[in-house]
Design a protein around this motif. Sequence first.
Motif, PDB file in Angstrom:
ATOM      1  N   GLN A 172      56.700  33.076  45.019  1.00 49.99           N
ATOM      2  CA  GLN A 172      56.528  34.010  43.900  1.00 49.99           C
ATOM      3  C   GLN A 172      56.633  33.279  42.562  1.00 49.99           C
ATOM      4  N   ILE A 188      53.640  30.900  42.053  1.00 52.69           N
ATOM      5  CA  ILE A 188      52.428  31.626  41.663  1.00 52.69           C
ATOM      6  C   ILE A 188      52.507  32.040  40.194  1.00 52.69           C
ATOM      7  N   GLN A 194      44.163  38.281  40.228  1.00 56.38           N
ATOM      8  CA  GLN A 194      44.346  37.727  41.574  1.00 56.38           C
ATOM      9  C   GLN A 194      45.678  36.981  41.706  1.00 56.38           C
ATOM     10  N   THR A 233      48.085  39.722  42.327  1.00 54.05           N
ATOM     11  CA  THR A 233      47.965  40.179  43.712  1.00 54.05           C
ATOM     12  C   THR A 233      48.660  39.206  44.661  1.00 54.05           C
ATOM     13  N   ALA A 234      48.468  37.916  44.438  1.00 53.32           N
ATOM     14  CA  ALA A 234      49.109  36.902  45.280  1.00 53.32           C
ATOM     15  C   ALA A 234      50.629  36.958  45.136  1.00 53.32           C
ATOM     16  N   HIS A 235      51.103  37.160  43.912  1.00 50.10           N
ATOM     17  CA  HIS A 235      52.546  37.263  43.671  1.00 50.10           C
ATOM     18  C   HIS A 235      53.117  38.458  44.430  1.00 50.10           C
ATOM     19  N   ALA A 275      51.857  39.870  47.083  1.00 51.25           N
ATOM     20  CA  ALA A 275      51.788  39.578  48.518  1.00 51.25           C
ATOM     21  C   ALA A 275      52.954  38.688  48.937  1.00 51.25           C
TER      22      ALA A 275
END
Length: 122
Positions: free
Chosen positions: A52, A55, A91, A94-96, A98
């Motif tokens: 997290q 990212i 994005q 979104t990755a964070h 996830a």
Amino acid sequence: MDRDRSPFDIAGAASEQIRALNHSTLDGQGYDHPARVTETIGTLSALASRLQLSISQLDTGYAELLDSGRHYLYDPEGETVTEHSTQVHDQFRTAHQAAEHLHEALSAVQNLTALLGYRESK
């Protein structure tokens, strides 16, 4: 901490370590006790938590590079750098999220597996 290597090199080494873990646990092998599963899950949960921050720092680094004003799109298709950057930022977010969900799920698995005992065969 190894600050002499590039972020790319460090991320590559981390990826290779996960690959090694995957190979060492093929077909469920590599775990001789439920505690080993719990320990491994705990470490993977910590990895997801640390992802997290990684990212977020990637997103910040990307934004700082854009602030230099020296960037352009290779194939803009009518899109501006600002519009494209908004998509990139979305994005990253979104990755964070996830990674946050992965951390939460792995922590839950760790808590559940911690309740398992193990009987030695007689």
